[in-house]
Design an enzyme around this catalytic site. Sequence first.
Site, PDB file in Angstrom:
ATOM      1  N   LYS A 125     -11.980   1.276  -1.810  1.00 34.97           N
ATOM      2  CA  LYS A 125     -10.914   1.940  -2.571  1.00 34.97           C
ATOM      3  C   LYS A 125     -11.346   2.025  -4.038  1.00 34.97           C
ATOM      4  O   LYS A 125     -12.241   2.793  -4.347  1.00 34.97           O
ATOM      5  CB  LYS A 125      -9.596   1.239  -2.297  1.00 34.97           C
TER       6      LYS A 125
ATOM      7  N   HIS B 102      -5.578  -2.903  -2.759  1.00 31.82           N
ATOM      8  CA  HIS B 102      -5.238  -1.941  -3.815  1.00 31.82           C
ATOM      9  C   HIS B 102      -5.211  -2.550  -5.215  1.00 31.82           C
ATOM     10  O   HIS B 102      -4.931  -1.857  -6.182  1.00 31.82           O
ATOM     11  CB  HIS B 102      -3.897  -1.273  -3.503  1.00 31.82           C
TER      12      HIS B 102
ATOM     13  N   SER C 145       0.796  -1.227   0.000  1.00 29.74           N
ATOM     14  CA  SER C 145       0.000   0.000   0.000  1.00 29.74           C
ATOM     15  C   SER C 145       0.829   1.277   0.000  1.00 29.74           C
ATOM     16  O   SER C 145       0.342   2.316  -0.431  1.00 29.74           O
ATOM     17  CB  SER C 145      -0.966  -0.003   1.184  1.00 29.74           C
TER      18      SER C 145
HETATM   19  C1  LIG Z   1      -6.780   0.236   3.333  1.00 34.25           C
HETATM   20  C2  LIG Z   1      -6.227  -1.120   3.621  1.00 34.25           C
HETATM   21  C3  LIG Z   1      -6.835  -1.959   4.552  1.00 34.25           C
HETATM   22  C4  LIG Z   1      -7.973  -1.485   5.410  1.00 34.25           C
HETATM   23  O1  LIG Z   1      -9.150  -1.426   4.692  1.00 34.25           O
HETATM   24  P1  LIG Z   1     -10.320  -0.439   5.190  1.00 34.25           P
HETATM   25  O2  LIG Z   1     -11.511  -0.908   4.485  1.00 34.25           O
HETATM   26  O3  LIG Z   1      -9.872   0.929   4.836  1.00 34.25           O
HETATM   27  O4  LIG Z   1     -10.403  -0.642   6.684  1.00 34.25           O
HETATM   28  C5  LIG Z   1      -6.361  -3.247   4.691  1.00 34.25           C
HETATM   29  N1  LIG Z   1      -5.297  -3.667   3.980  1.00 34.25           N
HETATM   30  C6  LIG Z   1      -4.653  -2.874   3.105  1.00 34.25           C
HETATM   31  C7  LIG Z   1      -3.481  -3.407   2.338  1.00 34.25           C
HETATM   32  C8  LIG Z   1      -5.089  -1.573   2.911  1.00 34.25           C
HETATM   33  O5  LIG Z   1      -4.446  -0.765   2.072  1.00 34.25           O
END
Ligand SMILES: *Cc1c(COP(=O)(O)O)cnc(C)c1O
Length: 391
Positions: free
Chosen positions: A237, A206, A178
Amino acid sequence: MPHTFGEELESLREEGLFRTMRLLEGSQSSRVVLDGREALLLCSNNYLGLAAHPALKEAAVKAVERYGVGSGAARLVSGNMELHEALERRIAAFKGTEAALVFNSGYGANTGIIPAIAGKGDVIFSDRLNHASIVDGALLSRARLVRYPHNDMAALKRLLTATPVEGRRLIVTDGVFSMDGDLARFTELVALKKEFGALLMVDDAHGTGVLGETGRGSAELCGVTADIDIQMGTLGKALGSFGAYVAASTEIIDYLVNRARSFIFSTSLPPAVLAASIAAIDLVDSPSGRKLRERLAKNVRLFTDGLQAAGFDSMGSETQIVPVFVGEAAQTMEFSSTLLDEGIYVQGIRPPTVPAGSCRLRCTVMATHTENDLEQAVAAITRVGKKLRVV
Ligand SMILES: *Cc1c(COP(=O)(O)O)cnc(C)c1O
């Protein structure tokens, strides 16, 4: 005497690690009003621009009219609504698995799934750059946590060989890292999982919607979908909605329904969010989704080529997450605040999110950026980077 909260905040300020939030007016689009000023948004995970897409908005509004606002309870109590099951069927079909389960967030998914499948006597092998929610899930599990150097498959093999295990071995990795934007080493991970009889879990927060021919994620891009036991991903996302999912065998999903505490003990996702997620997957899985992915890929090339030509280090990024390496926290934060003065909103990333000395700007490219947006961003980053002697 323990430090007071005030003293701790003061020391965060002194180290350049104090964090505050900025107010973004209106919806998440490529141009936003931030603290009252216009800016180009270069730090959102809304990669395909779906967060304010008309198809998602319409689905959410309709769902509210039909099903109301709240879900009333956890799924196992009285909160299992038609839309939960419809979304899970849609996810399983999309990912090509027997079953799927939705969680209230990615954080909740990782802190629920990992302690459910690993406990005392088990060992979790986790990439050193995995997301904080994976680390927290592993700590909650009481399993032994072995962190391997980032994407170092030789080191992982040595650790798998050297670590005695009574119970299960779980290998867990981000699909797309990330903060670095590089990909897991899927082929080697699958080989190691097979060699050592381990379970393989991939967090594709992602990659989902963005990577692979049909947007199924990083495992599709790397051709290993069938070999991943637990495919976790998020809906907030690229999919523009909210929540998270796990796609797996019926056996694993049934097990999680019975064992994942963040699933069992939390009120379920509300109708508007579920309906928006279904609309998002339908869109991603359609010719318009393909167009958005092509547009994003083109934008990523334009942006990374521009930064590379200016001499920046984008830290091995292979995706729409494009870091600009800076180093120290203070300089990184000055870089980001000077860019904001130039109308470019991008976050500086510091410890504890990344290791000390590897602070960076984390730029994220969107399908909805125009060429002009990205050229303007590269020009501003180059100007400020030269002034601060980053290049
Ligand atoms: C953003 C993210 C999460 C958390 O997800 P949310 O729905 O924002 O709580 C978990 N793992 C990774 C790799 C992320 O980038």
